[in-house]
Design a protein around this motif. Structure first.
Motif, PDB file in Angstrom:
ATOM      1  N   LYS A   1     -31.522 -23.605  54.645  1.00  9.07           N
ATOM      2  CA  LYS A   1     -30.574 -22.510  54.804  1.00  9.07           C
ATOM      3  C   LYS A   1     -30.668 -21.962  56.210  1.00  9.07           C
ATOM      4  O   LYS A   1     -31.577 -22.296  56.961  1.00  9.07           O
ATOM      5  CB  LYS A   1     -30.828 -21.414  53.779  1.00  9.07           C
ATOM      6  CG  LYS A   1     -32.144 -20.679  53.950  1.00  9.07           C
ATOM      7  CD  LYS A   1     -32.269 -19.574  52.923  1.00  9.07           C
ATOM      8  CE  LYS A   1     -33.503 -18.724  53.213  1.00  9.07           C
ATOM      9  NZ  LYS A   1     -33.575 -17.564  52.344  1.00  9.07           N
ATOM     10  N   ASN A   2     -29.753 -21.081  56.554  1.00 15.60           N
ATOM     11  CA  ASN A   2     -29.743 -20.427  57.842  1.00 15.60           C
ATOM     12  C   ASN A   2     -30.730 -19.256  57.795  1.00 15.60           C
ATOM     13  O   ASN A   2     -30.423 -18.190  57.270  1.00 15.60           O
ATOM     14  CB  ASN A   2     -28.333 -19.933  58.174  1.00 15.60           C
ATOM     15  CG  ASN A   2     -28.237 -19.290  59.525  1.00 15.60           C
ATOM     16  OD1 ASN A   2     -29.234 -19.097  60.207  1.00 15.60           O
ATOM     17  ND2 ASN A   2     -27.022 -18.948  59.912  1.00 15.60           N
ATOM     18  N   TYR A   3     -31.914 -19.444  58.335  1.00 14.88           N
ATOM     19  CA  TYR A   3     -32.968 -18.437  58.274  1.00 14.88           C
ATOM     20  C   TYR A   3     -32.726 -17.273  59.241  1.00 14.88           C
ATOM     21  O   TYR A   3     -33.409 -16.259  59.168  1.00 14.88           O
ATOM     22  CB  TYR A   3     -34.336 -19.068  58.554  1.00 14.88           C
ATOM     23  CG  TYR A   3     -34.754 -20.008  57.456  1.00 14.88           C
ATOM     24  CD1 TYR A   3     -35.318 -19.517  56.280  1.00 14.88           C
ATOM     25  CD2 TYR A   3     -34.563 -21.388  57.566  1.00 14.88           C
ATOM     26  CE1 TYR A   3     -35.696 -20.371  55.241  1.00 14.88           C
ATOM     27  CE2 TYR A   3     -34.942 -22.248  56.540  1.00 14.88           C
ATOM     28  CZ  TYR A   3     -35.505 -21.738  55.392  1.00 14.88           C
ATOM     29  OH  TYR A   3     -35.865 -22.567  54.379  1.00 14.88           O
ATOM     30  N   PHE A   4     -31.752 -17.389  60.112  1.00 11.26           N
ATOM     31  CA  PHE A   4     -31.452 -16.325  61.068  1.00 11.26           C
ATOM     32  C   PHE A   4     -30.453 -15.322  60.501  1.00 11.26           C
ATOM     33  O   PHE A   4     -30.208 -14.282  61.078  1.00 11.26           O
ATOM     34  CB  PHE A   4     -30.902 -16.920  62.368  1.00 11.26           C
ATOM     35  CG  PHE A   4     -31.883 -17.827  63.038  1.00 11.26           C
ATOM     36  CD1 PHE A   4     -32.997 -17.334  63.695  1.00 11.26           C
ATOM     37  CD2 PHE A   4     -31.713 -19.203  62.977  1.00 11.26           C
ATOM     38  CE1 PHE A   4     -33.913 -18.179  64.286  1.00 11.26           C
ATOM     39  CE2 PHE A   4     -32.628 -20.065  63.567  1.00 11.26           C
ATOM     40  CZ  PHE A   4     -33.724 -19.553  64.232  1.00 11.26           C
ATOM     41  N   LYS A   5     -29.902 -15.648  59.358  1.00  7.35           N
ATOM     42  CA  LYS A   5     -28.893 -14.800  58.724  1.00  7.35           C
ATOM     43  C   LYS A   5     -29.582 -13.842  57.765  1.00  7.35           C
ATOM     44  O   LYS A   5     -30.467 -14.233  57.011  1.00  7.35           O
ATOM     45  CB  LYS A   5     -27.924 -15.708  57.965  1.00  7.35           C
ATOM     46  CG  LYS A   5     -26.789 -15.038  57.325  1.00  7.35           C
ATOM     47  CD  LYS A   5     -25.905 -16.130  56.733  1.00  7.35           C
ATOM     48  CE  LYS A   5     -24.915 -15.602  55.784  1.00  7.35           C
ATOM     49  NZ  LYS A   5     -24.129 -16.685  55.188  1.00  7.35           N
ATOM     50  N   SER A   6     -29.180 -12.579  57.792  1.00  7.98           N
ATOM     51  CA  SER A   6     -29.764 -11.622  56.841  1.00  7.98           C
ATOM     52  C   SER A   6     -28.965 -11.662  55.547  1.00  7.98           C
ATOM     53  O   SER A   6     -27.746 -11.504  55.553  1.00  7.98           O
ATOM     54  CB  SER A   6     -29.780 -10.228  57.427  1.00  7.98           C
ATOM     55  OG  SER A   6     -28.477  -9.814  57.747  1.00  7.98           O
TER      56      SER A   6
END
Length: 92
Positions: free
Chosen positions: A86-91
């Motif tokens: 997943k996109n770990y930079f997205k909250s």
């Protein structure tokens, strides 16, 4: 039928549309066919829901875009193997 985000009428039906996405690195654009979308019979608006746009954006960040053809379907794009789950930079 779903609620239209433009006119709030409950006459939006599910369709598919073609969209064009510029890669994040700016090197090229892709034609993505058969993207889930909505068409409102009341106001004639056709649009992609925010969740679908986010899915495409995240997928393009998480795969090797150099392997992609210039034209592909939404299902083909979403089936590409990811570098990360997943996109770990997205909250979330």
């Amino acid at each position: 039928m779903k609620e239209c985000m433009w006119c709030n009428d409950h006459s939006a039906k599910e369709i598919t549309k073609t969209g064009y996405w510029e890669l994040h690195d700016g090197t090229r654009a892709l034609q993505i066919k058969e993207i889930p979308a909505l068409y409102c019979e009341s106001c004639s608006m056709e649009y992609h829901e925010d969740e679908i746009v986010e899915e495409i954006e995240d997928q393009l960040l998480l795969i090797d875009t150099k392997k992609l053809n210039q034209v592909l379907t939404f299902k083909e794009l979403m089936a590409q193997e990811r570098f990360l789950k997943k996109n770990y930079f997205k909250s979330y």
